[in-house]
Design a protein around this motif. Structure first.
Motif, short mmCIF file in Angstrom:
data_model
loop_
_atom_site.label_atom_id
_atom_site.label_comp_id
_atom_site.label_asym_id
_atom_site.label_seq_id
_atom_site.Cartn_x
_atom_site.Cartn_y
_atom_site.Cartn_z
N ILE A 8 2.00 8.88 -4.46
CA ILE A 8 1.20 7.91 -4.17
C ILE A 8 -0.24 8.00 -5.16
O ILE A 8 -0.44 7.06 -5.70
CB ILE A 8 0.93 7.57 -2.70
N GLN A 9 -0.53 9.19 -5.22
CA GLN A 9 -1.72 9.44 -5.82
C GLN A 9 -1.40 9.99 -7.16
O GLN A 9 -2.27 10.06 -8.18
CB GLN A 9 -2.43 10.60 -5.19
N ASP A 13 6.12 11.81 -2.04
CA ASP A 13 4.90 11.15 -1.98
C ASP A 13 4.11 11.22 -3.22
O ASP A 13 3.40 12.18 -3.60
CB ASP A 13 4.09 11.48 -0.76
N GLU A 60 4.56 16.00 -0.96
CA GLU A 60 3.62 15.49 -2.10
C GLU A 60 3.97 16.48 -3.44
O GLU A 60 3.84 17.79 -2.85
CB GLU A 60 2.12 15.84 -2.00
N SER A 111 0.84 -1.13 0.11
CA SER A 111 0.09 -0.01 -0.02
C SER A 111 0.90 1.25 -0.08
O SER A 111 2.00 1.17 0.24
CB SER A 111 -0.88 -0.08 1.11
N GLY A 112 0.22 2.52 -0.12
CA GLY A 112 0.97 3.55 -0.26
C GLY A 112 1.53 3.79 1.41
O GLY A 112 2.49 4.20 1.44
N ALA A 113 0.65 3.64 2.38
CA ALA A 113 1.12 4.02 3.67
C ALA A 113 2.44 3.13 4.03
O ALA A 113 3.62 3.64 4.50
CB ALA A 113 0.23 3.65 4.83
N TYR A 133 -1.15 14.64 3.45
CA TYR A 133 -1.73 13.19 3.69
C TYR A 133 -0.75 12.05 3.11
O TYR A 133 -0.46 11.96 2.01
CB TYR A 133 -3.14 13.07 3.21
N HIS A 134 -0.28 11.20 4.11
CA HIS A 134 0.78 10.21 3.58
C HIS A 134 0.25 8.72 4.03
O HIS A 134 0.85 7.86 3.77
CB HIS A 134 2.10 10.48 3.97
N GLY A 135 -0.86 8.83 4.68
CA GLY A 135 -1.63 7.39 5.08
C GLY A 135 -1.87 7.21 6.37
O GLY A 135 -1.64 8.34 7.31
N LYS A 165 -1.33 3.22 -5.29
CA LYS A 165 -2.72 3.59 -5.75
C LYS A 165 -2.79 3.24 -7.11
O LYS A 165 -2.78 2.20 -7.61
CB LYS A 165 -3.04 5.16 -5.53
C1 PLP Z 1 -0.63 11.22 -1.25
C2 PLP Z 1 -0.96 9.88 -0.49
N1 PLP Z 1 -0.16 9.42 0.10
C3 PLP Z 1 -0.35 8.37 1.02
C4 PLP Z 1 -1.64 7.57 0.81
C5 PLP Z 1 -1.69 6.32 1.62
O1 PLP Z 1 -2.05 5.31 0.72
P1 PLP Z 1 -2.81 3.97 1.02
O2 PLP Z 1 -4.10 4.28 1.20
O3 PLP Z 1 -2.53 2.98 -0.07
O4 PLP Z 1 -2.26 3.49 2.29
C6 PLP Z 1 -2.55 8.10 -0.13
C7 PLP Z 1 -3.92 7.88 -0.18
O5 PLP Z 1 -4.79 8.21 -0.54
C8 PLP Z 1 -2.18 9.53 -0.66
O6 PLP Z 1 -3.21 9.96 -1.48
#
Ligand code: PLP
Length: 392
Positions: free
Chosen positions: A221-222, A219, A186, A107-109, A135-137, A248
């Motif tokens: 992730i998105q 980050d 981000e 996962s992202g977190a 937001y990082h998880g 993601k």
């Molecule tokens: C920028 C960002 N970082 C981290 C995450 C966390 O990812 P995950 O939900 O897969 O743990 C998200 C999830 O929305 C995100 O948008």
């Protein structure tokens, strides 16, 4: 239906006081169908995760082929598994040389957790700097660097030595010193509307971090795999991070994440002690083949080339007296309204009219638009008509 709702609400842990109750029967392309066979045009794409829409044939076929070969065989990294090293190589082929080596997560977190640990291994410092509204998880490490106190306060004490700066505020970069291990940023903040990092801010960040030998963790992730009109969001900037986190959209709807750095950096996880970061299912073969197929599809079907045109169409169509602005980039757009009381009503009414939209975690006056990257111009037109009707 009432029975199903009761079971869902009683036995499945809930996180939202009033969930949408959309009961999914199937999903294909840009549409989700419910058990009344009503079709919903999906402008959310699983919160940016379904890059190629639903049930993309290339992704589904890759997953089916892999299921027939093997699924989980061993904890991460021990055996040579084709899906893993092939994806790692394809990522390296599409990234700068300094981002050559990938550790796969679920996962992202978990990618963020790995990146924070790695930065501590690289420079043996402990301070992690993060941005307000980030937001990082939701795991403890990721929560420790979340830029919103309301979501953190119930869970303290969190990770020590995590300090906040203000996103896009050059003055606040002075908090970065030679005691700092890493700054996590981000390229487009995703929880309070979509806000791009300014080039000035990133230039100064780079300067201060190189003077103090501080690592930059992006980050993505998105933003990853094309959502901003580039394969990776950092390609919109002049900065290459030391560690890149993705998840993601990289899985095309399947669970996978990764943190990526140089071979030298990643190699630190192999000794003192060995197994410096462990995951059982991280880099699961199904997630890896889905991600490989997603990236391959994006690269070979001109998906990225069309993102700007799609963004322009959204911006052209979404003109209304209730819209204050549209922020974000590519197919990561935030409809910022004048009135925060209206967002819930608009999202709910659009759903009744067959259009799925979603909210932002820290901002209740904006509406999220993150459709599949494969959305067509006709589908954009159709969805925007529904949206405009409900804004009236
Ligand atoms: C920028 C960002 N970082 C981290 C995450 C966390 O990812 P995950 O939900 O897969 O743990 C998200 C999830 O929305 C995100 O948008």
């Amino acid at each position: 239906m009432t029975d199903i709702i009761n079971i869902y609400k009683k036995y499945q842990a809930q996180t939202f006081p009033s969930p949408s109750l959309l009961h999914v029967k199937s999903a294909s392309g840009s549409y989700i169908k419910d058990y009344d066979n009503k079709e919903y045009l999906d402008f959310v794409a699983g919160v940016s995760a379904c890059s190629l829409g639903h049930c993309n044939e290339q992704v589904t076929t890759a997953v089916q082929d892999q299921i027939n070969k093997y699924s989980h065989v061993m904890v991460y990294g021990e055996y040579i598994q084709d899906p893993q090293y092939k994806l790692a190589k394809l990522l390296a082929d599409n990234l700068p040389d300094s981002l050559s080596t990938t550790y796969f997560t679920n996962s992202g977190a978990e990618a963020i957790e790995g990146a924070i640990k790695l930065s501590k291994r690289i420079n043996k410092r402990s301070e992690i700097i993060f941005c307000k509204n980030s937001y990082h998880g939701s795991t403890h490490g990721a929560l420790s660097i979340m830029g919103n106190e309301e979501y953190k306060s119930n869970y303290r004490p969190l990770l020590p030595n995590c300090n906040q700066i203000i996103y896009n505020n050059i003055e606040s970069l002075k908090k970065i010193t030679d005691k700092t291990s890493a700054v996590v940023v981000e390229t487009i903040q995703g929880a309070s509307g979509f806000i791009e990092a300014s080039q000035d801010f990133l230039n100064q960040l780079k300067k201060i971090c190189s003077v103090n030998d501080v690592l930059i963790i992006f980050d993505e992730i998105q933003t990853c795999f094309g959502r901003t009109g580039k394969l990776f969001g950092f390609e919109n900037t002049d900065l290459i991070p030391d560690i890149l986190c993705i998840a993601k959209g990289m899985g095309g709807g399947f669970p996978i994440g990764a943190f990526i750095s140089s071979w030298d950096n990643m190699n630190k996880l192999t000794h003192n002690p060995k197994l410096g970061h462990i995951t059982t299912f991280g880099g699961h073969p199904i997630g890896c083949v889905a991600s490989h197929a997603t990236l391959d599809y994006i690269l070979n079907n001109n998906i990225i080339k069309d993102i700007n045109e799609k963004e322009m169409l959204f911006r052209e169509l979404l003109v209304h007296t209730k819209i204050r602005s549209i922020s974000g980039k590519g197919l990561m757009l935030s409809l910022d309204l004048y009135d925060n009381l209206e967002t819930n009503k608009i999202v709910e009414n659009c759903m009744k009219d067959g259009l799925l939209l979603f909210y932002f975690l820290f901002n209740d006056s904006s509406i999220r638009i993150t459709p599949p990257l494969t959305i067509t111009l006709d589908e954009i037109q159709k969805g925007c008509e529904i949206l405009l009707k409900n804004l009236d």
